[in-house]
Design a protein around this motif. Structure first.
Motif, PDB file in Angstrom:
ATOM      1  N   THR A 137       0.836  -1.201   0.000  1.00 50.92           N
ATOM      2  CA  THR A 137       0.000   0.000   0.000  1.00 50.92           C
ATOM      3  C   THR A 137       0.869   1.248   0.000  1.00 50.92           C
ATOM      4  O   THR A 137       0.605   2.219  -0.727  1.00 50.92           O
ATOM      5  N   TYR A 138       1.930   1.218   0.798  1.00 54.86           N
ATOM      6  CA  TYR A 138       2.840   2.363   0.872  1.00 54.86           C
ATOM      7  C   TYR A 138       3.514   2.600  -0.484  1.00 54.86           C
ATOM      8  O   TYR A 138       3.608   3.740  -0.955  1.00 54.86           O
ATOM      9  N   THR A 139       3.948   1.545  -1.131  1.00 57.59           N
ATOM     10  CA  THR A 139       4.586   1.658  -2.443  1.00 57.59           C
ATOM     11  C   THR A 139       3.606   2.212  -3.473  1.00 57.59           C
ATOM     12  O   THR A 139       3.957   3.086  -4.273  1.00 57.59           O
ATOM     13  N   GLU A 140       2.367   1.730  -3.460  1.00 57.25           N
ATOM     14  CA  GLU A 140       1.345   2.247  -4.374  1.00 57.25           C
ATOM     15  C   GLU A 140       1.110   3.737  -4.130  1.00 57.25           C
ATOM     16  O   GLU A 140       0.953   4.522  -5.068  1.00 57.25           O
ATOM     17  N   PHE A 141       1.091   4.111  -2.861  1.00 60.19           N
ATOM     18  CA  PHE A 141       0.893   5.508  -2.491  1.00 60.19           C
ATOM     19  C   PHE A 141       2.028   6.374  -3.049  1.00 60.19           C
ATOM     20  O   PHE A 141       1.787   7.418  -3.657  1.00 60.19           O
TER      21      PHE A 141
END
Length: 85
Positions: free
Chosen positions: A58-62
């Motif tokens: 999720t952090y990477t997508e963000f």
């Protein structure tokens, strides 16, 4: 009163009345930038570490989304400036 303050006051005295509003705006903005931030730290600190539990995916997508949006915004800005030239 210090010499410097006296010199500043003397300079102010020589400014025409119709330009005083401009000077007031400059002095006011300068003073605001010189003051410490008035935002209390406690309300902000309650968010400290709130992303700690965020899954890596999720952090990477963000981060990818932010990067894309910045590139898009920059590209649109370049396009606008190119058209105006």
């Amino acid at each position: 009163m210090s010499d410097l303050r006296t010199k500043v006051f003397e300079e102010i005295q020589s400014i025409p009345d119709d330009r005083l509003i401009e000077l007031l705006e400059v002095i006011h903005s300068f003073r605001l930038r010189s003051e410490p931030a008035s935002t209390p730290i406690q309300p902000i600190m309650k968010f400290a570490g709130c992303w700690r539990e965020l899954p890596n995916e999720t952090y990477t997508e963000f981060l990818d989304d932010i990067s894309q949006r910045r590139q898009q915004a920059f590209q649109e800005r370049q396009n606008r400036e190119t058209r105006l030239s």
